[in-house]
Design an enzyme around this catalytic site. Structure first.
Site, PDB file in Angstrom:
ATOM      1  CG  HIS A  62      -0.556  -0.294   2.040  1.00 52.91           C
ATOM      2  ND1 HIS A  62       0.112  -1.309   3.178  1.00 52.91           N
ATOM      3  CD2 HIS A  62       0.169   0.835   3.786  1.00 52.91           C
ATOM      4  CE1 HIS A  62       1.194  -1.169   4.731  1.00 52.91           C
ATOM      5  NE2 HIS A  62       0.261   0.184   4.277  1.00 52.91           N
ATOM      6  CG  HIS A 299      -0.413   2.296   9.235  1.00 51.14           C
ATOM      7  ND1 HIS A 299       0.368   2.257   8.624  1.00 51.14           N
ATOM      8  CD2 HIS A 299      -0.815   3.010  10.298  1.00 51.14           C
ATOM      9  CE1 HIS A 299       1.216   2.916   8.750  1.00 51.14           C
ATOM     10  NE2 HIS A 299       0.524   4.248   9.370  1.00 51.14           N
TER      11      HIS A 299
END
Length: 377
Positions: A62, A299
């Site tokens: 990502h 994250h």
């Protein structure tokens, strides 16, 4: 809940190396309208900062926070590389889940996906299948059978109760709200006297109305008397398969060892840990609680930083999200830590046992206060 579309799944993909694989994922996110041109640069930069490898052959490439403005709508693209892609030292990826998220939306998605991916047998199936439908079913948990429901939302402590019926009704109602039982279960449980297991612990169930497997626990603020017998805590089980038996086995072990008092003094997260895992009583078991201040929670990057700190020490560390499910996770597993779904402001309980327990907790606290590689908030 996030829904994974079949057209976002690409089985049997091939790439020569990690960069080529990431470029394929980025191109698919762009084509799907999830991101704008240039997001691929953020994805490649993210890998330079820290690997997005989670374990079990799975990576979640990502972008960086600097490229978040290129995210047009949250979504994922799943690429399966059956031949395996070298992702880092001793890291081979078979499934890459490319993520585009505008804020902390991806934490919910990661929690949903990694809950499934943390199962080694599922990871092996993800590697070997050639069907997009099967990949989707595995990722969405549809191949997992009946979901076992038992977390802190099904545990209530400090109930103002002076009789068993109050605890019976509370547990049965919670199980019905969770979709694990129907009305016939509720009426049968309330009408039947629970079984006294001793040491203030009672057990109730029903042969009727079990829709799924689940466990509910309620504990009175103060113990009370039932026909000369002590009552303080009631465990109610809904049984559709063998999964609740694990909880009952842990409960049985506590009773045999005359350790039920631990259930009567722990908080909800502590009760969950006692009934779902081995909880040591050694003198060197230490516990600390810290609040996550990272803007976008735990994250991949701060999660990796946290796990890296834990792995430096010779001790066992479990992590419990007190504002999440309350289930303890192995602090050495990035996949399990990310699966906790930790957002900004969530409180984490760290339990450490072993010779480096104190040093580990101190280092964890320092790392969290310093922002886990993202700077102090």
């Amino acid at each position: 809940m996030f829904q994974l579309e079949l057209n976002a799944i690409h089985p049997g993909a091939r790439a020569g190396d990690k960069e080529e694989a990431i470029r394929q994922v980025a191109a698919a996110l762009t084509s799907a309208g999830n991101v704008g041109e240039g997001y691929v640069n953020g994805m490649l930069a993210r890998e330079q900062q820290t690997s997005t490898y989670l374990g079990n052959g799975i990576a979640i490439p990502h972008g960086t926070t600097d490229t978040r403005d290129l995210v047009l709508k949250t979504g994922v693209q799943v690429f399966q590389f059956p031949q395996g892609i070298a992702w880092g030292e001793d890291q081979t990826v078979y499934v890459a889940i490319g993520i585009a998220a505008k804020s902390d939306e991806h934490l919910t998605l990661l929690r949903q996906l990694t809950h499934v991916l943390s199962d080694d047998s599922v990871a092996e199936q993800l590697k070997n299948t050639d069907s997009a439908e099967t990949l989707r079913s595995l990722l969405m948990g549809e191949k997992q059978g009946t979901e076992f429901k038992f977390d802190t939302s099904l545990i209530t402590v400090d109930v103002a109760a002076s009789d068993l019926i109050t605890l019976q009704a509370l547990n049965a109602g919670r199980l019905q709200q969770a979709g694990a039982v129907d009305a016939s279960f509720v009426s049968r449980v309330i009408a039947s006297r629970p079984l006294n297991l001793g040491q203030g612990v009672w057990l109730s169930d029903s042969a009727e109305g079990n829709l799924g497997s689940a466990v509910a626990v309620s504990r009175s603020a103060t113990p009370f008397d039932v026909d000369g017998e002590k009552a303080a805590l009631l465990v109610t089980v809904a049984v559709a398969d063998e999964q609740p038996l694990n909880v009952l086995n842990y409960l049985s072990d506590l009773l045999i060892k005359q350790k039920a008092e631990r259930l009567l003094s722990a908080d909800a997260a502590g009760i969950l840990a006692l009934l779902t895992s081995e909880v040591s009583e050694q003198a060197d078991v230490l516990t600390e609680e810290f609040t996550i201040r990272n803007e976008h929670g735990l994250h991949a990057r701060p999660g990796t930083a946290l796990v890296s700190v834990i792995k430096k020490f010779n001790c066992d560390v479990t992590v419990t999200n007190l504002d999440g499910s309350g289930k303890p996770a192995n602090g050495r597993s990035l996949m399990k830590v990310v699966a906790l779904g930790v957002k900004k402001g969530h409180r984490l309980r760290f339990t450490a046992s072993g010779e480096d327990a104190r040093a580990a907790l101190d280092a964890i606290g320092e790392a969290i206060n310093a922002g886990l590689g993202e700077g102090a908030a």
